[in-house]
Design a protein around this motif. Structure first.
Motif, PDB file in Angstrom:
ATOM      1  N   GLY A 106      30.417  18.134 -38.420  1.00 42.94           N
ATOM      2  CA  GLY A 106      30.097  19.214 -37.489  1.00 42.94           C
ATOM      3  C   GLY A 106      29.924  20.558 -38.166  1.00 42.94           C
ATOM      4  O   GLY A 106      29.458  21.512 -37.535  1.00 42.94           O
ATOM      5  N   ASP A 107      30.292  20.649 -39.469  1.00 42.62           N
ATOM      6  CA  ASP A 107      30.096  21.905 -40.193  1.00 42.62           C
ATOM      7  C   ASP A 107      28.609  22.147 -40.446  1.00 42.62           C
ATOM      8  O   ASP A 107      27.800  21.213 -40.489  1.00 42.62           O
ATOM      9  N   ARG A 108      28.266  23.410 -40.642  1.00 40.92           N
ATOM     10  CA  ARG A 108      26.880  23.818 -40.875  1.00 40.92           C
ATOM     11  C   ARG A 108      26.666  24.169 -42.349  1.00 40.92           C
ATOM     12  O   ARG A 108      27.619  24.328 -43.116  1.00 40.92           O
ATOM     13  N   LEU A 109      25.396  24.302 -42.712  1.00 47.21           N
ATOM     14  CA  LEU A 109      25.060  24.636 -44.093  1.00 47.21           C
ATOM     15  C   LEU A 109      25.696  25.954 -44.513  1.00 47.21           C
ATOM     16  O   LEU A 109      26.136  26.110 -45.652  1.00 47.21           O
ATOM     17  N   VAL A 110      25.772  26.906 -43.598  1.00 44.40           N
ATOM     18  CA  VAL A 110      26.359  28.205 -43.924  1.00 44.40           C
ATOM     19  C   VAL A 110      27.823  28.053 -44.347  1.00 44.40           C
ATOM     20  O   VAL A 110      28.306  28.778 -45.224  1.00 44.40           O
ATOM     21  N   ASP A 111      28.533  27.084 -43.751  1.00 42.08           N
ATOM     22  CA  ASP A 111      29.938  26.863 -44.117  1.00 42.08           C
ATOM     23  C   ASP A 111      30.052  26.347 -45.549  1.00 42.08           C
ATOM     24  O   ASP A 111      30.942  26.760 -46.305  1.00 42.08           O
ATOM     25  N   ALA A 112      29.153  25.438 -45.923  1.00 41.30           N
ATOM     26  CA  ALA A 112      29.174  24.889 -47.279  1.00 41.30           C
ATOM     27  C   ALA A 112      28.796  25.952 -48.302  1.00 41.30           C
ATOM     28  O   ALA A 112      29.370  26.018 -49.395  1.00 41.30           O
ATOM     29  N   VAL A 113      27.822  26.803 -47.956  1.00 36.11           N
ATOM     30  CA  VAL A 113      27.401  27.878 -48.864  1.00 36.11           C
ATOM     31  C   VAL A 113      28.558  28.843 -49.110  1.00 36.11           C
ATOM     32  O   VAL A 113      28.781  29.308 -50.234  1.00 36.11           O
ATOM     33  N   GLU A 114      29.324  29.129 -48.067  1.00 39.16           N
ATOM     34  CA  GLU A 114      30.477  30.024 -48.213  1.00 39.16           C
ATOM     35  C   GLU A 114      31.509  29.434 -49.169  1.00 39.16           C
ATOM     36  O   GLU A 114      32.132  30.153 -49.947  1.00 39.16           O
ATOM     37  N   LYS A 115      31.686  28.097 -49.118  1.00 40.55           N
ATOM     38  CA  LYS A 115      32.631  27.451 -50.029  1.00 40.55           C
ATOM     39  C   LYS A 115      32.161  27.524 -51.474  1.00 40.55           C
ATOM     40  O   LYS A 115      32.959  27.378 -52.401  1.00 40.55           O
ATOM     41  N   CYS A 116      30.871  27.717 -51.660  1.00 35.28           N
ATOM     42  CA  CYS A 116      30.312  27.849 -53.010  1.00 35.28           C
ATOM     43  C   CYS A 116      30.269  29.304 -53.458  1.00 35.28           C
ATOM     44  O   CYS A 116      29.611  29.636 -54.444  1.00 35.28           O
ATOM     45  N   GLY A 117      30.923  30.173 -52.721  1.00 34.61           N
ATOM     46  CA  GLY A 117      30.982  31.580 -53.101  1.00 34.61           C
ATOM     47  C   GLY A 117      29.884  32.433 -52.516  1.00 34.61           C
ATOM     48  O   GLY A 117      29.766  33.614 -52.825  1.00 34.61           O
ATOM     49  N   GLY A 118      29.038  31.822 -51.672  1.00 38.93           N
ATOM     50  CA  GLY A 118      27.939  32.563 -51.070  1.00 38.93           C
ATOM     51  C   GLY A 118      26.675  32.483 -51.913  1.00 38.93           C
ATOM     52  O   GLY A 118      26.652  31.901 -52.996  1.00 38.93           O
ATOM     53  N   MET A 119      25.605  33.078 -51.401  1.00 43.98           N
ATOM     54  CA  MET A 119      24.323  33.061 -52.104  1.00 43.98           C
ATOM     55  C   MET A 119      24.251  34.173 -53.145  1.00 43.98           C
ATOM     56  O   MET A 119      24.955  35.180 -53.059  1.00 43.98           O
TER      57      MET A 119
END
Length: 243
Positions: A106-119
């Protein structure tokens, strides 16, 4: 006469002494019996109390064992549920820390990007749909501004069935006509992964082949790489070059 009275008095005194001694012994014996009975009663009471204490302790230990068993069962259930609700996705491209991250269903791509430190500052926000629902084992590439060789991270460009990125056929045809061909002798991993059916593992195999065997003399030499057969090559033939 006086002697007779004296003798009688002595006899009476002796008899009285015997009587007193007898009474004293009988009384002492009675007290001993009473003491023994009292001791027996006390011992029985103590034994009964000890038995009750032992039963109580046994009951407490059994309750503790049951509580531990219930807790372990609950922990295992929660752990299993937690594992079933987790997915793993790979985020690369223009993020600060490209990596595989564990997310919840149910998580979104934005959640995964945040876990990677952001863009990074060079990420092309217009080419990314951050509202995408994540798929287990999927690979999402955040493209760089002006980079046309990388497919945007959207649901039509990537699937999670094999763990490798697969662009659909329509995207392949469009890229064939509008995008420059990828030189398989010089392309880096990101550029290779922009090709249909080429994921991170296959891209690395291509690079390893170049380093260990040498450059590709013809496009068909790509089929010498493990995992690339006729079917996959047919999707790549018009998109690659060796010049």
């Amino acid at each position: 006469m006086k002697k007779k009275e004296i003798v009688i008095s002595v006899i009476i005194a002796f008899i009285l002494s015997l009587i007193m001694i007898f009474v004293t012994q009988v009384k002492g014996s009675g007290n001993m019996i009473v003491d023994k009975n009292s001791k027996n009663k006390i011992l029985k009471t103590q034994n009964a109390e000890n038995s009750q204490d032992e039963q109580l302790e046994k009951s407490i230990r059994e309750d503790e064992k049951k509580q531990v068993a219930v807790k372990e069962s609950t922990d295992k259930t929660e752990e299993k549920q937690g594992q079933n609700s987790e997915i793993a996705v790979y985020i690369s491209g223009e993020v600060k820390t490209p990596q595989v991250v564990r997310m919840k269903i149910g998580d979104r791509l934005v959640d995964a990007v945040e876990k990677c430190g952001g863009m990074t500052k060079e990420a092309d926000l217009n080419a990314v749909n951050l509202a995408l629902l994540l798929k287990d084992e999927a690979h999402y590439i955040i493209p760089k501004i002006g980079d046309t060789n990388v497919e945007p991270a959207d649901s039509s460009a990537y699937t999670s069935t094999t763990g490798e990125n697969e662009a659909n056929q329509s995207n392949s045809n469009n890229s064939n006509s509008s995008s420059p061909k990828v030189n398989i002798n010089t392309a880096d991993k990101v550029a290779l992964m922009s090709l249909p059916s080429i994921g991170e593992k296959t891209a690395q195999k291509i690079i390893d082949y170049r380093e260990n065997v040498g450059k590709f003399n013809t496009k068909e030499d790509l089929k010498n790489v493990s995992g690339i057969g006729d079917k996959k090559y047919s999707k790549l033939e018009d998109l690659i070059t060796v010049d």
